[in-house]
Design a protein around this motif. Structure first.
Motif, mmCIF file in Angstrom:
data_model
loop_
_atom_site.group_PDB
_atom_site.id
_atom_site.type_symbol
_atom_site.label_atom_id
_atom_site.label_comp_id
_atom_site.label_asym_id
_atom_site.label_seq_id
_atom_site.Cartn_x
_atom_site.Cartn_y
_atom_site.Cartn_z
ATOM 1 N N ILE A 295 25.450 28.606 45.879
ATOM 2 C CA ILE A 295 26.866 28.922 45.697
ATOM 3 C C ILE A 295 27.668 28.196 46.770
ATOM 4 C CG2 ILE A 295 28.578 30.794 45.611
ATOM 5 C CD1 ILE A 295 26.396 30.942 43.396
ATOM 6 N N PRO A 296 28.705 27.469 46.367
ATOM 7 C CA PRO A 296 29.519 26.796 47.393
ATOM 8 C C PRO A 296 30.186 27.833 48.292
ATOM 9 C CG PRO A 296 30.557 26.644 45.225
ATOM 10 C CD PRO A 296 29.214 27.273 45.018
ATOM 11 N N ASP A 297 30.461 27.438 49.512
ATOM 12 C CA ASP A 297 31.183 28.326 50.417
ATOM 13 C C ASP A 297 32.570 28.609 49.852
ATOM 14 O OD1 ASP A 297 29.101 28.518 52.226
ATOM 15 O OD2 ASP A 297 29.805 26.842 53.440
ATOM 16 N N ARG A 298 33.077 29.775 50.195
ATOM 17 C CA ARG A 298 34.406 30.173 49.731
ATOM 18 C C ARG A 298 35.461 29.268 50.361
ATOM 19 N NH1 ARG A 298 38.926 33.159 50.754
ATOM 20 N NH2 ARG A 298 39.578 34.631 49.130
ATOM 21 N N GLN B 27 41.888 40.257 36.846
ATOM 22 C CA GLN B 27 42.682 39.328 37.654
ATOM 23 C C GLN B 27 42.092 39.194 39.048
ATOM 24 O OE1 GLN B 27 46.773 40.643 37.582
ATOM 25 N NE2 GLN B 27 47.170 39.618 35.630
ATOM 26 N N LEU B 28 41.682 40.309 39.642
ATOM 27 C CA LEU B 28 41.084 40.256 40.976
ATOM 28 C C LEU B 28 39.811 39.404 40.990
ATOM 29 C CD1 LEU B 28 41.516 43.993 42.034
ATOM 30 C CD2 LEU B 28 42.768 42.019 42.936
ATOM 31 N N CYS B 29 38.987 39.562 39.961
ATOM 32 C CA CYS B 29 37.742 38.782 39.883
ATOM 33 C C CYS B 29 38.019 37.296 39.686
ATOM 34 C CB CYS B 29 36.851 39.316 38.760
ATOM 35 S SG CYS B 29 36.145 40.939 39.083
ATOM 36 N N VAL B 30 38.927 36.970 38.773
ATOM 37 C CA VAL B 30 39.240 35.560 38.509
ATOM 38 C C VAL B 30 39.890 34.925 39.738
ATOM 39 C CG1 VAL B 30 40.612 33.972 37.103
ATOM 40 C CG2 VAL B 30 39.348 35.832 36.004
ATOM 41 N N GLU B 31 40.804 35.654 40.396
ATOM 42 C CA GLU B 31 41.424 35.123 41.618
ATOM 43 C C GLU B 31 40.366 34.755 42.654
ATOM 44 O OE1 GLU B 31 44.059 38.300 42.815
ATOM 45 O OE2 GLU B 31 45.800 37.274 41.996
ATOM 46 N N GLU B 32 39.382 35.630 42.835
ATOM 47 C CA GLU B 32 38.336 35.357 43.819
ATOM 48 C C GLU B 32 37.408 34.243 43.346
ATOM 49 O OE1 GLU B 32 36.427 35.712 47.493
ATOM 50 O OE2 GLU B 32 38.392 36.377 46.818
ATOM 51 N N LEU B 33 37.074 34.224 42.069
ATOM 52 C CA LEU B 33 36.238 33.163 41.497
ATOM 53 C C LEU B 33 36.825 31.790 41.797
ATOM 54 C CD1 LEU B 33 33.798 32.440 39.572
ATOM 55 C CD2 LEU B 33 35.484 32.531 37.712
ATOM 56 N N LEU B 34 38.160 31.694 41.723
ATOM 57 C CA LEU B 34 38.845 30.421 41.943
ATOM 58 C C LEU B 34 38.748 29.924 43.386
ATOM 59 C CD1 LEU B 34 41.949 31.002 39.680
ATOM 60 C CD2 LEU B 34 40.223 29.194 39.383
ATOM 61 N N HIS B 35 38.260 30.756 44.282
ATOM 62 C CA HIS B 35 38.011 30.308 45.658
ATOM 63 C C HIS B 35 36.650 29.611 45.772
ATOM 64 C CE1 HIS B 35 41.419 31.867 47.986
ATOM 65 N NE2 HIS B 35 41.463 32.823 47.064
ATOM 66 N N TYR B 36 35.840 29.704 44.713
ATOM 67 C CA TYR B 36 34.495 29.113 44.720
ATOM 68 C C TYR B 36 34.370 27.928 43.767
ATOM 69 C CZ TYR B 36 32.971 33.150 47.379
ATOM 70 O OH TYR B 36 32.827 34.097 48.351
ATOM 71 N N ILE B 37 34.907 28.066 42.558
ATOM 72 C CA ILE B 37 34.789 27.003 41.553
ATOM 73 C C ILE B 37 36.086 26.904 40.764
ATOM 74 C CG2 ILE B 37 32.275 27.114 41.293
ATOM 75 C CD1 ILE B 37 32.751 28.737 38.693
ATOM 76 N N ASP B 38 36.261 25.760 40.122
ATOM 77 C CA ASP B 38 37.415 25.538 39.258
ATOM 78 C C ASP B 38 37.043 25.972 37.849
ATOM 79 O OD1 ASP B 38 39.911 24.738 38.439
ATOM 80 O OD2 ASP B 38 39.590 22.604 38.813
#
Length: 163
Positions: free
Chosen positions: A14-17, A40-51
């Motif tokens: 997993i890439p670093d945040r 929304q909370l999950c997707v917002e956080e997901l976007l810190h790892y991958i596009d």
């Protein structure tokens, strides 16, 4: 840098945040606005790892009927977590979307490990947020790798539902 994360018996790098999240397109922002707060909370956080690209949030009864008629969904109108507003389900693609050539035509690669890696990261962030998600990649009757839904979404419904 990467860290290891084990999901469904497989270890993923997993890439670093990232401090700055990937940005959604205007269409993605509109679809994001259709999601319930936990998604929304999950997707917002997901976007810190991958596009990722948000393909669908809320799905109208008409669109649900089309998905059912075409075999893309086992749910009739009113039976899908996509059919509530805000939506209890989201369909997302890794970006860029994995593709392969089939008969000389570029098509989505349903077998790409990018789907599993995305699911592993989504699992990781949902656990961090204390949100119980179900991944469509584990569905028995119709594998739906882009799909994530609130596991117990019916517990949040008020009033009669269409069954």
């Amino acid at each position: 840098m990467c860290s290891s994360y084990k999901y469904l018996g497989v270890t993923y790098e997993i890439p670093d945040r990232n401090d700055v999240a990937y940005k959604l397109s205007e269409t993605g922002k509109e679809r994001f606005s259709q999601l319930c707060t936990p998604l929304q909370l999950c997707v917002e956080e997901l976007l810190h790892y991958i596009d990722v690209s948000i393909i669908e949030g809320y799905r109208s009864p008409e669109d649900q009927q089309k998905a059912y008629d075409s075999g893309h969904s086992k749910a009739k109108p009113g039976q899908s977590p996509h059919n509530y507003y805000p939506s209890f389900a989201v369909d997302i693609y890794p970006y860029p979307t994995p593709t392969v050539l089939k008969n000389g035509k570029k098509v989505i690669d349903d077998n790409s490990k990018e789907w599993d890696k995305m699911a592993a990261i989504m699992n990781m962030v949902s656990l961090q947020k204390g949100i119980d998600l179900k991944w469509g990649g584990l569905f028995k009757n119709l594998v739906d790798k882009p799909h994530f839904e609130i596991a117990n979404y019916k517990d949040f419904l008020v009033g009669p539902t269409i069954e």
